[in-house]
Design a protein around this motif. Structure first.
Motif, PDB file in Angstrom:
ATOM      1  N   TRP A   1       0.920  -1.102  -0.124  1.00  0.00           N
ATOM      2  CA  TRP A   1       0.080  -0.017  -0.053  1.00  0.00           C
ATOM      3  C   TRP A   1       0.653   1.282  -0.150  1.00  0.00           C
ATOM      4  N   LEU A   2       2.048   1.203   0.506  1.00  0.00           N
ATOM      5  CA  LEU A   2       3.035   2.372   0.665  1.00  0.00           C
ATOM      6  C   LEU A   2       3.557   2.472  -0.699  1.00  0.00           C
ATOM      7  N   ALA A   3       3.772   1.345  -1.376  1.00  0.00           N
ATOM      8  CA  ALA A   3       4.415   1.594  -2.767  1.00  0.00           C
ATOM      9  C   ALA A   3       3.393   2.079  -3.704  1.00  0.00           C
ATOM     10  N   LEU A   4       2.088   1.690  -3.520  1.00  0.00           N
ATOM     11  CA  LEU A   4       1.195   2.132  -4.442  1.00  0.00           C
ATOM     12  C   LEU A   4       0.931   3.692  -3.975  1.00  0.00           C
TER      13      LEU A   4
ATOM     14  N   VAL B   1       1.435   9.298  -5.773  1.00  0.00           N
ATOM     15  CA  VAL B   1       1.935  10.746  -5.423  1.00  0.00           C
ATOM     16  C   VAL B   1       2.834  11.247  -6.575  1.00  0.00           C
ATOM     17  N   GLN B   2       3.763  10.255  -6.836  1.00  0.00           N
ATOM     18  CA  GLN B   2       4.690  10.786  -8.036  1.00  0.00           C
ATOM     19  C   GLN B   2       3.900  11.103  -9.187  1.00  0.00           C
ATOM     20  N   ILE B   3       2.868  10.303  -9.524  1.00  0.00           N
ATOM     21  CA  ILE B   3       1.924  10.856 -10.830  1.00  0.00           C
ATOM     22  C   ILE B   3       1.317  12.089 -10.505  1.00  0.00           C
ATOM     23  N   ALA B   4       0.915  12.414  -9.522  1.00  0.00           N
ATOM     24  CA  ALA B   4       0.192  13.499  -9.006  1.00  0.00           C
ATOM     25  C   ALA B   4       1.280  14.652  -9.351  1.00  0.00           C
ATOM     26  N   LEU B   5       2.490  14.556  -9.033  1.00  0.00           N
ATOM     27  CA  LEU B   5       3.265  15.469  -8.949  1.00  0.00           C
ATOM     28  C   LEU B   5       3.886  15.700 -10.431  1.00  0.00           C
ATOM     29  N   ASN B   6       3.927  14.762 -11.314  1.00  0.00           N
ATOM     30  CA  ASN B   6       4.017  14.789 -12.547  1.00  0.00           C
ATOM     31  C   ASN B   6       3.226  15.725 -13.460  1.00  0.00           C
ATOM     32  N   ALA B   7       1.760  15.244 -12.890  1.00  0.00           N
ATOM     33  CA  ALA B   7       0.676  16.088 -13.426  1.00  0.00           C
ATOM     34  C   ALA B   7       0.730  17.555 -13.134  1.00  0.00           C
TER      35      ALA B   7
ATOM     36  N   THR C   1       9.657   5.563  -5.054  1.00  0.00           N
ATOM     37  CA  THR C   1       8.735   4.689  -5.773  1.00  0.00           C
ATOM     38  C   THR C   1       9.526   3.457  -6.197  1.00  0.00           C
ATOM     39  N   ILE C   2      10.555   3.639  -7.066  1.00  0.00           N
ATOM     40  CA  ILE C   2      11.362   2.571  -7.321  1.00  0.00           C
ATOM     41  C   ILE C   2      11.762   1.600  -6.304  1.00  0.00           C
ATOM     42  N   ARG C   3      12.261   2.199  -5.352  1.00  0.00           N
ATOM     43  CA  ARG C   3      12.663   1.408  -3.976  1.00  0.00           C
ATOM     44  C   ARG C   3      11.644   0.599  -3.302  1.00  0.00           C
ATOM     45  N   LEU C   4      10.450   1.448  -3.446  1.00  0.00           N
ATOM     46  CA  LEU C   4       9.355   0.369  -2.683  1.00  0.00           C
ATOM     47  C   LEU C   4       8.731  -0.496  -3.777  1.00  0.00           C
ATOM     48  N   THR C   5       8.696  -0.387  -4.780  1.00  0.00           N
ATOM     49  CA  THR C   5       7.923  -1.060  -5.888  1.00  0.00           C
ATOM     50  C   THR C   5       9.219  -2.290  -6.149  1.00  0.00           C
TER      51      THR C   5
ATOM     52  N   ASP D   1       7.853  -6.219  -7.379  1.00  0.00           N
ATOM     53  CA  ASP D   1       7.900  -6.626  -8.713  1.00  0.00           C
ATOM     54  C   ASP D   1       9.298  -5.976  -9.086  1.00  0.00           C
ATOM     55  N   ARG D   2      10.373  -6.634  -9.270  1.00  0.00           N
ATOM     56  CA  ARG D   2      11.574  -5.715  -9.913  1.00  0.00           C
ATOM     57  C   ARG D   2      11.499  -5.564 -11.257  1.00  0.00           C
ATOM     58  N   LEU D   3      10.595  -6.014 -12.226  1.00  0.00           N
ATOM     59  CA  LEU D   3      10.664  -5.427 -13.492  1.00  0.00           C
ATOM     60  C   LEU D   3       9.876  -4.149 -13.239  1.00  0.00           C
ATOM     61  N   ALA D   4       8.947  -4.143 -12.655  1.00  0.00           N
ATOM     62  CA  ALA D   4       8.084  -2.772 -12.547  1.00  0.00           C
ATOM     63  C   ALA D   4       9.016  -1.725 -12.138  1.00  0.00           C
ATOM     64  N   GLY D   5       9.885  -2.074 -11.093  1.00  0.00           N
ATOM     65  CA  GLY D   5      11.223  -1.158 -10.681  1.00  0.00           C
ATOM     66  C   GLY D   5      12.017  -0.753 -11.687  1.00  0.00           C
ATOM     67  N   TRP D   6      12.430  -1.505 -12.434  1.00  0.00           N
ATOM     68  CA  TRP D   6      13.274  -1.505 -13.609  1.00  0.00           C
ATOM     69  C   TRP D   6      12.858  -0.537 -14.462  1.00  0.00           C
TER      70      TRP D   6
END
Length: 172
Positions: free
Chosen positions: A93-96, A101-107, A136-140, A144-149
Protein backbone atom coordinates in the motif's frame (compact mmCIF):
# COMPACT_ATOMS: atom_id res chain seq x y z
CA UNK A 1 20.43 -6.04 5.09
CA UNK A 2 17.29 -8.01 4.38
CA UNK A 3 16.56 -9.76 1.13
CA UNK A 4 13.93 -8.35 -1.19
CA UNK A 5 10.47 -9.76 -0.67
CA UNK A 6 9.15 -11.48 -3.75
CA UNK A 7 5.38 -11.69 -3.68
CA UNK A 8 3.56 -13.88 -6.19
CA UNK A 9 1.76 -11.88 -8.85
CA UNK A 10 -1.68 -13.09 -7.87
CA UNK A 11 -3.94 -10.11 -7.49
CA UNK A 12 -7.51 -10.16 -6.22
CA UNK A 13 -8.24 -7.43 -8.78
CA UNK A 14 -9.62 -8.51 -12.16
CA UNK A 15 -7.22 -7.95 -15.08
CA UNK A 16 -9.42 -5.34 -16.75
CA UNK A 17 -9.65 -3.34 -13.51
CA UNK A 18 -5.87 -3.47 -13.05
CA UNK A 19 -5.40 -2.37 -16.64
CA UNK A 20 -7.82 0.55 -16.26
CA UNK A 21 -6.32 1.52 -12.90
CA UNK A 22 -2.86 1.57 -14.48
CA UNK A 23 -3.75 3.41 -17.68
CA UNK A 24 -6.21 6.06 -16.47
CA UNK A 25 -3.97 8.05 -14.09
CA UNK A 26 -1.07 7.94 -16.53
CA UNK A 27 -3.29 8.97 -19.47
CA UNK A 28 -4.78 11.80 -17.39
CA UNK A 29 -1.28 13.01 -16.53
CA UNK A 30 -0.29 12.91 -20.20
CA UNK A 31 -3.45 14.81 -21.18
CA UNK A 32 -2.83 17.50 -18.56
CA UNK A 33 0.72 17.89 -19.84
CA UNK A 34 -0.40 18.14 -23.44
CA UNK A 35 -3.06 20.76 -22.71
CA UNK A 36 -0.70 22.79 -20.50
CA UNK A 37 2.11 22.91 -23.06
CA UNK A 38 0.30 23.18 -26.40
CA UNK A 39 -0.03 26.98 -26.46
CA UNK A 40 3.09 27.69 -24.42
CA UNK A 41 5.75 25.91 -26.52
CA UNK A 42 5.68 28.29 -29.51
CA UNK A 43 5.17 31.39 -27.37
CA UNK A 44 6.42 31.70 -23.81
CA UNK A 45 8.75 28.67 -23.81
CA UNK A 46 10.32 29.67 -27.13
CA UNK A 47 11.13 33.09 -25.67
CA UNK A 48 13.10 31.66 -22.73
CA UNK A 49 16.87 31.46 -22.66
CA UNK A 50 17.78 27.77 -22.58
CA UNK A 51 21.03 25.90 -22.04
CA UNK A 52 22.90 24.24 -24.92
CA UNK A 53 21.80 20.81 -23.66
CA UNK A 54 18.10 21.66 -24.13
CA UNK A 55 16.75 19.01 -26.54
CA UNK A 56 14.75 19.99 -29.61
CA UNK A 57 11.03 20.30 -28.92
CA UNK A 58 10.15 17.10 -30.83
CA UNK A 59 12.15 15.00 -28.34
CA UNK A 60 9.80 15.70 -25.44
CA UNK A 61 6.59 14.08 -26.78
CA UNK A 62 8.54 11.07 -28.06
CA UNK A 63 10.32 10.59 -24.73
CA UNK A 64 7.16 11.08 -22.70
CA UNK A 65 5.14 8.66 -24.84
CA UNK A 66 7.71 5.94 -24.19
CA UNK A 67 8.04 6.83 -20.50
CA UNK A 68 4.28 7.01 -19.90
CA UNK A 69 3.90 3.58 -21.47
CA UNK A 70 6.60 2.21 -19.17
CA UNK A 71 5.04 3.93 -16.15
CA UNK A 72 1.61 2.42 -16.92
CA UNK A 73 3.12 -1.06 -17.33
CA UNK A 74 5.01 -0.66 -14.04
CA UNK A 75 1.81 0.37 -12.26
CA UNK A 76 -0.08 -2.53 -13.85
CA UNK A 77 2.60 -4.94 -12.62
CA UNK A 78 2.58 -3.41 -9.12
CA UNK A 79 -1.20 -3.76 -8.98
CA UNK A 80 -0.77 -7.41 -9.96
CA UNK A 81 1.65 -7.98 -7.09
CA UNK A 82 -0.82 -7.01 -4.35
CA UNK A 83 -0.41 -9.43 -1.46
CA UNK A 84 -3.67 -10.81 -0.12
CA UNK A 85 -2.57 -10.89 3.52
CA UNK A 86 0.43 -10.52 5.76
CA UNK A 87 2.80 -7.77 6.78
CA UNK A 88 3.98 -7.15 3.21
CA UNK A 89 0.48 -5.88 2.36
CA UNK A 90 1.17 -2.62 4.27
CA UNK A 91 4.41 -2.17 2.30
CA UNK A 92 2.52 -2.72 -0.92
CA UNK A 93 0.00 0.00 0.00
CA UNK A 94 2.91 2.34 0.73
CA UNK A 95 4.44 1.54 -2.68
CA UNK A 96 1.08 2.24 -4.35
CA UNK A 97 0.67 5.52 -2.45
CA UNK A 98 4.17 6.62 -3.47
CA UNK A 99 3.37 5.70 -7.07
CA UNK A 100 0.22 7.81 -7.03
CA UNK A 101 1.96 10.77 -5.36
CA UNK A 102 4.67 10.81 -8.01
CA UNK A 103 2.02 10.64 -10.76
CA UNK A 104 0.25 13.62 -9.14
CA UNK A 105 3.53 15.57 -8.97
CA UNK A 106 4.17 14.71 -12.61
CA UNK A 107 0.73 16.05 -13.53
CA UNK A 108 1.33 19.20 -11.44
CA UNK A 109 4.71 20.15 -12.88
CA UNK A 110 3.56 21.03 -16.40
CA UNK A 111 0.82 23.52 -15.40
CA UNK A 112 3.12 25.06 -12.79
CA UNK A 113 6.02 25.50 -15.20
CA UNK A 114 4.25 26.13 -18.51
CA UNK A 115 0.82 27.57 -17.69
CA UNK A 116 1.77 29.59 -14.60
CA UNK A 117 5.24 30.44 -15.98
CA UNK A 118 6.53 29.71 -12.47
CA UNK A 119 10.01 28.40 -13.24
CA UNK A 120 11.15 28.43 -9.58
CA UNK A 121 8.03 26.68 -8.34
CA UNK A 122 8.41 24.24 -11.22
CA UNK A 123 11.92 23.44 -10.00
CA UNK A 124 10.56 22.63 -6.54
CA UNK A 125 7.85 20.39 -8.01
CA UNK A 126 10.23 18.54 -10.35
CA UNK A 127 12.78 18.05 -7.55
CA UNK A 128 10.05 16.57 -5.34
CA UNK A 129 8.98 14.44 -8.29
CA UNK A 130 12.51 13.07 -8.64
CA UNK A 131 12.63 12.16 -4.95
CA UNK A 132 9.23 10.46 -5.19
CA UNK A 133 10.14 8.52 -8.35
CA UNK A 134 13.31 7.22 -6.67
CA UNK A 135 11.35 6.28 -3.55
CA UNK A 136 8.68 4.62 -5.69
CA UNK A 137 11.36 2.52 -7.39
CA UNK A 138 12.74 1.47 -4.01
CA UNK A 139 9.31 0.53 -2.65
CA UNK A 140 8.11 -1.14 -5.85
CA UNK A 141 11.29 -3.22 -6.12
CA UNK A 142 10.19 -5.34 -3.14
CA UNK A 143 7.09 -6.53 -4.98
CA UNK A 144 8.04 -6.58 -8.65
CA UNK A 145 11.59 -5.97 -9.80
CA UNK A 146 10.63 -5.51 -13.44
CA UNK A 147 8.17 -2.79 -12.40
CA UNK A 148 11.02 -1.10 -10.53
CA UNK A 149 13.35 -1.36 -13.53
CA UNK A 150 10.66 0.09 -15.81
CA UNK A 151 10.76 3.26 -13.70
CA UNK A 152 14.55 3.74 -13.93
CA UNK A 153 14.50 5.53 -17.34
CA UNK A 154 11.73 7.74 -15.94
CA UNK A 155 13.95 8.64 -12.97
CA UNK A 156 16.80 9.44 -15.35
CA UNK A 157 14.55 11.65 -17.49
CA UNK A 158 13.16 13.45 -14.42
CA UNK A 159 16.73 14.00 -13.17
CA UNK A 160 17.54 15.55 -16.56
CA UNK A 161 14.34 17.63 -16.40
CA UNK A 162 15.35 18.86 -12.94
CA UNK A 163 18.74 19.95 -14.27
CA UNK A 164 17.12 21.59 -17.29
CA UNK A 165 14.55 23.39 -15.13
CA UNK A 166 17.34 24.66 -12.83
CA UNK A 167 19.37 25.89 -15.81
CA UNK A 168 16.36 27.68 -17.30
CA UNK A 169 15.67 29.32 -13.93
CA UNK A 170 19.28 30.48 -13.68
CA UNK A 171 19.30 31.84 -17.23
CA UNK A 172 15.98 33.68 -16.94
Amino acid sequence: MTAAIQVPGISPLPRWLRLAAAILPVAATAAIGSVATRAEIPGWYASLNKPVFNPPNWVFPVAWTILYTMIAVALWRLLGAMPRTGPSREGWWLALAAFLVQIALNAAWTPVFFTAHAIGAGLIVVALLLVMVLWTIRLTWRFDRLAGWLLVPYAAWVAFATLLNAAILRMN
